[in-house]
Design a protein around this motif. Sequence first.
Motif, PDB file in Angstrom:
ATOM      1  N   SER A   1       0.852  -1.173   0.000  1.00  0.00           N
ATOM      2  CA  SER A   1       0.000   0.000   0.000  1.00  0.00           C
ATOM      3  C   SER A   1       0.898   1.235   0.000  1.00  0.00           C
ATOM      4  N   SER A   2       0.322   2.349  -0.367  1.00  0.00           N
ATOM      5  CA  SER A   2       1.107   3.562  -0.537  1.00  0.00           C
ATOM      6  C   SER A   2       1.605   4.078   0.821  1.00  0.00           C
ATOM      7  N   PRO A   3       2.627   4.917   0.911  1.00  0.00           N
ATOM      8  CA  PRO A   3       3.449   5.387  -0.196  1.00  0.00           C
ATOM      9  C   PRO A   3       4.410   4.305  -0.714  1.00  0.00           C
ATOM     10  N   HIS A   4       4.695   4.398  -1.992  1.00  0.00           N
ATOM     11  CA  HIS A   4       5.514   3.358  -2.613  1.00  0.00           C
ATOM     12  C   HIS A   4       6.981   3.727  -2.659  1.00  0.00           C
ATOM     13  N   VAL A   5       7.297   4.908  -2.217  1.00  0.00           N
ATOM     14  CA  VAL A   5       8.697   5.322  -2.216  1.00  0.00           C
ATOM     15  C   VAL A   5       9.080   5.736  -0.800  1.00  0.00           C
ATOM     16  N   HIS A   6      10.363   5.741  -0.577  1.00  0.00           N
ATOM     17  CA  HIS A   6      10.874   6.110   0.742  1.00  0.00           C
ATOM     18  C   HIS A   6      12.192   6.820   0.535  1.00  0.00           C
TER      19      HIS A   6
END
Lengths: 515, 354
Positions: B10-15
């Motif tokens: 599930s989102s967020p898909h970036v870090h």
Amino acid sequence: MFGFMHGGGESAADGGSPALSAIEMLPIPQRLYLPLRQHAGYPSVPCVTVGQKVGKGEVIGRADVWGSVPLHAPTSGTVVAVTACPTGHPTGLTQLAVVIEPDGAERWSEAVQGMVDPLNAAPSLLREQIRAAGIVGLGDECFPSHLKLTPPRGKRVDLLLINGAECEPGLSVHERLMVERANEILSGIQIIMRIVSAKQCFIGIEQGKSAAIQAMTQAAWGVAGVRVQGVPAMRPHGVRQQLVAALTGKNLSLGARLLDRRLLVHNVSTACSIHDAVWRGRPLLSRVLTVAGGGIARPANLEALIGTPLRHLIDHCGGLQSGVDQLFLGGPLLGQAVNTQDVPVLKSSTAVLSFLPAAGVAKPQQPCIRCGRCVEACPMGLVPAEMARRVRKGQLMRVAELQLHDCTECGFCGFVCPSHIPLLDTFRYAKWVLQAEKWGRQPPSVGGGHALSERDGTAGEPAVVAPPAVVMAEAVAVREEVTVGSASGKGARAVRAAHAARAAKAAKASRDQAK
Amino acid sequence: MSQTNQLMKSSPHVHDGDSVTNVMEAVIWALMPATAMAVMIFGWTALLVIVITTLSCLVTEHLFLKLRQRPSAIADRSAALTGILLALTLPPHAPWWMCVAGGVFAILVGKQVYGGLGYNMFNPALIARVFLLISFPAQMTAWPPVTPLFSEQSYSLGDSIAIVMTGKVGAPELADAVSSATPLGQYRTETGLGKTVQEALGGGYGGYDEVRAAGGLIGGSLGETVRCWGRWGGGYLLRKKVITWHIPVSMLAGCLVPATIFWTYDPAHFPDPTFHLLTGGLIIGAFFMATDMVTSPITSKGQIIFGLGCGLLTYLIRTWSGYPEGVSFAVVIMNAVVPLIDQYTRPRVYGHMA
């Protein structure tokens, strides 16, 4: 790409910014899949039969009620099926769609007619034209535009705000549209101003985007009441509270209605499609979206027909890099994971993203060290760390005190959290349980925060798997219970019990898996 | 590829790719120049104190988590950081049992009884220092003169082990030097006897001048004496955005502003602000102790209040209390106020009253 975020710095997920690449027209694919529910509101009703020839722009989904919008054939061809097709949702659920096989002739339907003198036309006629063209807000909401352009009785709009910021970081759809189609956008703005009789319009563009500011300023030259204004590129102006604050200085809560302040917000791509609909009679047949991320060989901004399968876009961009197995429809913070490339582009699709496995998401969850980065990142001024702590403790009522319901679910807090705490999922969970309590139901037995608090102080488990799965299972449990619960009688009770048992089992299984 | 990965996220898909471990590591790296200078200035005993304290922290963390049936978290570097910080608050000739007692107390009582990393109320290193200071005042205030490594005064490795392990000083002719006071202690004792600041620090004492103090070449605990290096490390943390400017700046201001006011009012009885800046643990406290994220406020506004409080309390304790140095007490007292500060410094939510 993410440099504007507080404390965020450059993202590991930043895979080649397509910010400066011009919009490319994507060739017509072999098949188009057009789900009938692409907008908020009642879905359109299929009005074509299998084997029927359709012209470009011909209505294939009727809008029977005023709140709905019709769906059009994006190109000429033959209807080959009206069937279930996958949509961009993580559940993999399907929905009814019209499947068209293009003939490549691009033959326009005779019904497509522009208006002769729109700037002097009656607002009601303009609204009808916009509705007939199937125009919806091209941000994330996909709210039918004609409804947004119909202020309720007694309300009026003094100031129109045009959002030139992207919906999410890493996208460059709006920027390219402003650079390449500034005149169309201005024309659309004038139509909107005519419809709601707004006297003034501010176009908010992030200060760093000088090419877009220049193009829009040029286009707005001499247009009465329209002003281009740079806004600080610090926070996601896709969140309208920031845009309103930056442009007008007014401070609105999430629940506040813009119309109460005599404001209306539209974004540049919607304005552009309103121009096409009114002047040229063109329905919403295509949209511009960013295809990006480290997993994409050649990132690009593409104008794709609605209904184009993602595979076609990805192949056009050189395919996926080897070792990449994740695909997201929408922006990096709010997009949804999709499990197949057969999913079509919808009116709501702002981006297709794919990241290399090293994108830094799947790191072990660690305890909160109260570093405060989430507080700095939150565009609404919330304290995510404290909210999450209360959810973990099961103090859901005290979470609401911290204005949980003002969370726009933008996901910035999770992006910057060094402890990799699934903050957004935690808040969705809390909102869900609070909603269930409002309905007079007990939160699920595995809930109350205990499912999450079990993990306190532990490390070494993947952060992304466990809590969302548990939350999902619980959410399903309550949702099913509520749905079924509306029926009555002995049979319904039995079904309800069966549902509850199944859901409890699912929740347990996902927790076991997490361990 | 038809089907993508079935593991749905599930989102967020970036870090942004940072982690708690990275943060802790950055702080440890920032402490390295100061630590190395401490060893240079005080010799092998300093190294022994640092190693013993850090090891006892790591062992306690590991054993206690095992007892709680939790996965060992020593890999997150937080225990190692606590150990190094604690060691830097100890005198250079701290006996081994004091190092161990401090390390065990820091982790056990300072951190794990609250639930481990992220839940402790007080800075573990400082609460352990306060514990040691109250329990073993004699050993905690035995300040040997500086004995730079490889210089004539330095102890050999064997002597150093004897000092730390047995508490005995190997070279008898140096024994009387052990009792020298820190400049802060000298100032408090002598002004308490009615002397002026100038008389107290000049003449017979001779242990204080600005240049020596800035370079760390005066007696004191390990971390107190490495000012310019501590500041260098603090700058590194600020650049890396591990800490923000709010706490260090406000803490220095909180101490130096009243110091300036009183010094202007009566220079004979109140030392000048550079004296407060360059003696004791103000700098290492402002950059490394008060900025501990777990035990400091979460908002910038709260951090400024917290920093001012730390600085002001430091000045009050140094000037009027029974202790010559007050950084650790000040920070620990302010730690206790953090929940209250957090409560009243929440940012304003859009469209809501503050």
